[in-house]
Design a protein around this motif. Structure first.
Motif, mmCIF file in Angstrom:
data_model
loop_
_atom_site.group_PDB
_atom_site.id
_atom_site.type_symbol
_atom_site.label_atom_id
_atom_site.label_comp_id
_atom_site.label_asym_id
_atom_site.label_seq_id
_atom_site.Cartn_x
_atom_site.Cartn_y
_atom_site.Cartn_z
ATOM 1 N N VAL A 97 0.740 -1.394 -0.010
ATOM 2 C CA VAL A 97 -0.155 -0.068 -0.243
ATOM 3 C C VAL A 97 1.051 0.999 0.168
ATOM 4 C CG1 VAL A 97 -2.039 -1.249 1.205
ATOM 5 C CG2 VAL A 97 -0.221 0.038 2.546
ATOM 6 N N ARG A 98 0.330 2.172 -0.817
ATOM 7 C CA ARG A 98 1.123 3.470 -0.728
ATOM 8 C C ARG A 98 0.050 4.433 -0.429
ATOM 9 N NH1 ARG A 98 3.564 0.459 -4.449
ATOM 10 N NH2 ARG A 98 5.774 0.227 -4.408
ATOM 11 N N PHE A 99 0.396 5.601 0.492
ATOM 12 C CA PHE A 99 -0.630 6.607 0.434
ATOM 13 C C PHE A 99 0.127 7.851 1.429
ATOM 14 C CE2 PHE A 99 -0.467 3.926 4.379
ATOM 15 C CZ PHE A 99 -0.292 4.733 5.609
ATOM 16 N N GLU A 100 -0.714 9.115 1.352
ATOM 17 C CA GLU A 100 -0.117 10.121 1.986
ATOM 18 C C GLU A 100 -1.184 10.305 3.277
ATOM 19 O OE1 GLU A 100 0.152 13.275 -0.790
ATOM 20 O OE2 GLU A 100 1.744 12.213 -1.990
ATOM 21 N N GLU A 101 -0.621 10.977 4.377
ATOM 22 C CA GLU A 101 -1.756 11.156 5.432
ATOM 23 C C GLU A 101 -0.908 12.375 6.223
ATOM 24 O OE1 GLU A 101 -4.105 11.534 6.512
ATOM 25 O OE2 GLU A 101 -5.131 10.001 7.502
ATOM 26 N N TYR A 102 -1.653 13.059 6.859
ATOM 27 C CA TYR A 102 -1.536 14.172 7.833
ATOM 28 C C TYR A 102 -1.332 13.427 9.219
ATOM 29 C CZ TYR A 102 -1.300 18.293 10.576
ATOM 30 O OH TYR A 102 -1.029 19.191 11.615
ATOM 31 N N TYR A 103 -0.189 13.699 10.207
ATOM 32 C CA TYR A 103 -0.146 13.264 11.591
ATOM 33 C C TYR A 103 -0.232 14.619 12.248
ATOM 34 C CZ TYR A 103 1.096 10.519 15.520
ATOM 35 O OH TYR A 103 1.261 9.878 16.587
ATOM 36 N N PRO A 104 -1.400 14.876 12.899
ATOM 37 C CA PRO A 104 -1.492 15.997 13.827
ATOM 38 C C PRO A 104 -0.506 16.227 14.735
ATOM 39 C CG PRO A 104 -3.645 15.071 13.144
ATOM 40 C CD PRO A 104 -2.749 14.103 12.684
ATOM 41 N N PRO A 105 -0.135 15.161 15.678
ATOM 42 C CA PRO A 105 0.796 15.259 16.739
ATOM 43 C C PRO A 105 2.139 15.840 16.290
ATOM 44 C CG PRO A 105 -0.288 12.944 17.060
ATOM 45 C CD PRO A 105 -0.694 13.662 15.611
ATOM 46 N N VAL A 108 2.831 16.946 10.648
ATOM 47 C CA VAL A 108 3.622 16.777 9.585
ATOM 48 C C VAL A 108 2.952 15.743 8.335
ATOM 49 C CG1 VAL A 108 4.436 14.584 10.794
ATOM 50 C CG2 VAL A 108 5.703 15.511 8.816
ATOM 51 N N TRP A 109 2.961 15.944 7.325
ATOM 52 C CA TRP A 109 2.340 15.220 6.241
ATOM 53 C C TRP A 109 3.742 14.143 5.882
ATOM 54 C CZ3 TRP A 109 -2.099 14.631 3.664
ATOM 55 C CH2 TRP A 109 -3.032 15.858 3.981
ATOM 56 N N LEU A 110 2.982 12.751 5.768
ATOM 57 C CA LEU A 110 3.869 11.753 5.482
ATOM 58 C C LEU A 110 3.446 11.112 4.371
ATOM 59 C CD1 LEU A 110 4.174 10.313 9.093
ATOM 60 C CD2 LEU A 110 5.954 11.822 8.001
ATOM 61 N N GLU A 111 4.471 10.458 3.358
ATOM 62 C CA GLU A 111 4.161 9.609 2.271
ATOM 63 C C GLU A 111 4.774 8.255 2.729
ATOM 64 O OE1 GLU A 111 5.329 10.477 -2.421
ATOM 65 O OE2 GLU A 111 6.911 9.409 -1.216
ATOM 66 N N VAL A 112 3.827 7.409 2.720
ATOM 67 C CA VAL A 112 4.067 5.863 3.332
ATOM 68 C C VAL A 112 3.959 4.914 2.056
ATOM 69 C CG1 VAL A 112 3.321 4.487 5.165
ATOM 70 C CG2 VAL A 112 3.003 6.976 5.537
ATOM 71 N N SER A 113 5.028 4.039 2.456
ATOM 72 C CA SER A 113 4.944 2.761 1.441
ATOM 73 C C SER A 113 4.895 1.529 2.467
ATOM 74 C CB SER A 113 5.960 2.545 0.439
ATOM 75 O OG SER A 113 5.940 3.496 -0.397
ATOM 76 N N ALA A 114 3.966 0.388 2.472
ATOM 77 C CA ALA A 114 4.133 -0.405 3.491
ATOM 78 C C ALA A 114 4.082 -1.855 2.434
ATOM 79 C CB ALA A 114 3.006 -0.450 4.340
ATOM 80 N N PHE A 115 4.982 -2.739 2.931
ATOM 81 C CA PHE A 115 4.966 -4.027 2.184
ATOM 82 C C PHE A 115 4.915 -5.177 3.367
ATOM 83 C CE2 PHE A 115 7.425 -0.620 0.158
ATOM 84 C CZ PHE A 115 6.860 -0.612 -1.212
ATOM 85 N N PRO A 116 3.873 -6.036 2.960
ATOM 86 C CA PRO A 116 3.743 -7.328 3.768
ATOM 87 C C PRO A 116 5.018 -8.345 3.343
ATOM 88 C CG PRO A 116 2.035 -7.260 1.985
ATOM 89 C CD PRO A 116 2.844 -6.164 1.891
ATOM 90 N N ASP A 117 5.440 -9.042 4.507
ATOM 91 C CA ASP A 117 6.405 -10.159 4.124
ATOM 92 C C ASP A 117 5.695 -11.692 4.760
ATOM 93 O OD1 ASP A 117 6.538 -9.857 6.751
ATOM 94 O OD2 ASP A 117 8.524 -9.175 6.795
ATOM 95 N N GLY A 118 4.503 -11.627 4.899
ATOM 96 C CA GLY A 118 4.106 -12.889 5.395
ATOM 97 C C GLY A 118 3.925 -13.068 6.904
#
Length: 205
Positions: A97-105, A108-118
């Protein structure tokens, strides 16, 4: 005469294998630490297994504090955001998955990539606050320009049409003084209206 220990080669071989494994782990750690992106790894139960130095810097969270903690207990504010839904989707669907999200605490805006490995997730992220702020500024300016264009197309046209219409009446040779004065008054009012619209456009710009 000392008899050779039949287990000696086995011990040496085991130590050699363990050393190779440690060397391999160290090489992997060196690679992860060299990333310009922040990186962390979680197990299937969301326990943080690894946390690189860029993650430490970007989230202001020491590795010693993060590793071993449950991700959602460490960052409860993220539960209602895309981080939670997208990470769970990656695990459930076994898809990157790839997405952008704002993290209020952290504001900061973050661009995130997450990869499952089993067995969990490997997550890379970077700070894109400056880029998002730039795009938002452009969008804001575009919105202003659209509003100015609408004002020019609609509000300017009214008083300008009045002035042009009244000016054309002055060509009538049969007008008396009273009528000319009336036209002049109306032209002045329309000119004042036009001046207000122009000032409004300048303020918007």
């Amino acid at each position: 005469m000392i008899k050779p220990n039949p287990n000696q080669n086995l011990v040496v071989g085991s130590m050699s294998h363990e050393q190779e494994l440690n060397n391999y782990k160290q090489r992997i750690a060196n690679i992860l630490e060299s990333f310009t992106d922040a990186f962390f790894e979680v197990s299937g139960d969301w326990t943080i297994l690894y946390w690189n130095k860029e993650a430490e810097r970007l989230l202001d969270m020491p590795r010693e504090t993060a590793v071993g903690q449950n991700l959602w207990q460490l960052y409860p504010e993220a539960v209602g955001l895309k981080f939670y839904t997208e990470y769970h989707r990656a695990i459930k669907m076994n898809t990157a998955v790839r997405f952008e999200e704002y993290y209020p605490p952290k504001d900061v805006w973050l661009e995130v990539s997450a990869f499952p490995d089993g067995n969990g997730l490997s997550i890379y992220f970077r700070n894109i606050t400056e880029r998002v702020s730039h795009l938002q500024a452009i969008e804001k300016q575009n919105s202003k320009l659209k509003e100015i264009a609408w004002i020019q197309a609609h509000k300017v046209r009214g008083p300008l049409s009045n002035i042009m219409g009244l000016a054309s009446l002055l060509n009538d040779q049969n007008l008396d003084i009273a009528q000319i004065k009336e036209i002049a008054i109306r032209m002045k009012i329309s000119a004042q209206d036009l001046d207000c619209v122009i000032k409004q456009i300048i303020e918007k710009g």
